[in-house]
Design a protein around this motif. Structure first.
Motif: not given
Length: 235
Positions: A1-5, A49-53, A93-102
């Motif tokens: 859900m969060f990734d689509d949002a 960019a920072d989240v991806a890196a 994907r990082a948001i959906e996988d909870r690698r970073v906060p919502a």
């Protein structure tokens, strides 16, 4: 859900700011008066960019965000959007996988509203932000303890603070219940208010049954404000 949002928010903001002229890009954003429209786009692109890196040390502090704005200075909005587009899927994907906060998602959705209001555009469609916003409202209201209690009604949903007696069978008569305030408000306005995007006066103008105090100070997650904010254009 969060990734689509996140992806849909990215698409809407990109469509909103693509092709803006220098005057519009240099416009101050009322909700973030230290930033221009261009600065805000640089922050959103830089966050992705920072989240991806996986450069998340200091997130979401002022030095972390200031570095994104500084990196984006002097770049065109098309270059910033290209950077964001390159990293949007990784951030989603990082948001959906909870690698970073919502909070990364809410940062986008809240800043989308900031841009909408700064540019005089219409409010974004519900399907882009409402599911995530409902969770944020629930979290805020469930964090309210003690008396007075609070009931929030919006978008056909009712949220009650945990110590509100409700309308249970056997509950004390209304006259003897602890103090309660009930607010009924448009869902977009509620989400903006909870993220400190409405002034105390604007929040007092919501439909209250009971006192709006102390809620105009307690509900905004980043503290109350007194500078009145622009409203989105009528659709």
């Amino acid at each position: 859900m969060f990734d689509d949002a996140y992806r849909s928010g990215h698409d809407r903001v990109a469509a909103l700011v693509a092709g803006l002229g220098e005057i519009e890009l240099a416009r101050a954003v009322p909700a973030c008066p230290d930033w221009t429209v261009h600065d805000l786009v640089a922050h959103l692109a830089g966050t992705a960019a920072d989240v991806a890196a996986r450069h998340t040390a200091g997130m979401p502090g002022p030095s972390w965000t200031a570095a994104q704005v500084e990196r984006g200075a002097g770049r065109t909005v098309d270059e910033l959007l290209a950077e964001w587009d390159e990293h949007a899927d990784d951030a989603a994907r990082a948001i959906e996988d909870r690698r970073v906060p919502a909070g990364v998602l809410h940062d986008l959705l809240v800043h989308e509203g900031d841009l909408v209001e700064a540019l005089g555009a219409t409010a974004p469609p519900w399907d882009g932000w409402a599911p995530a916003a409902r969770l944020a409202v629930r979290q805020v209201v469930r964090g309210i303890r003690g008396s007075p209690s609070l009931v929030v009604r919006s978008a056909g949903i009712e949220w009650r603070s945990p110590d509100d007696p409700g309308e249970r069978r056997g509950a004390a008569p209304a006259a003897s219940r602890p103090a309660r305030s009930t607010v009924t408000v448009d869902f977009y306005e509620l989400y903006r208010g909870l993220h400190s995007r409405r002034s105390r006066a604007q929040m007092r103008d919501w439909e209250w049954d009971g006192s709006p105090e102390p809620w105009v100070d307690a509900l905004p997650m980043f503290g109350p404000r007194d500078d009145e904010q622009p409203l989105p254009a009528a659709s």
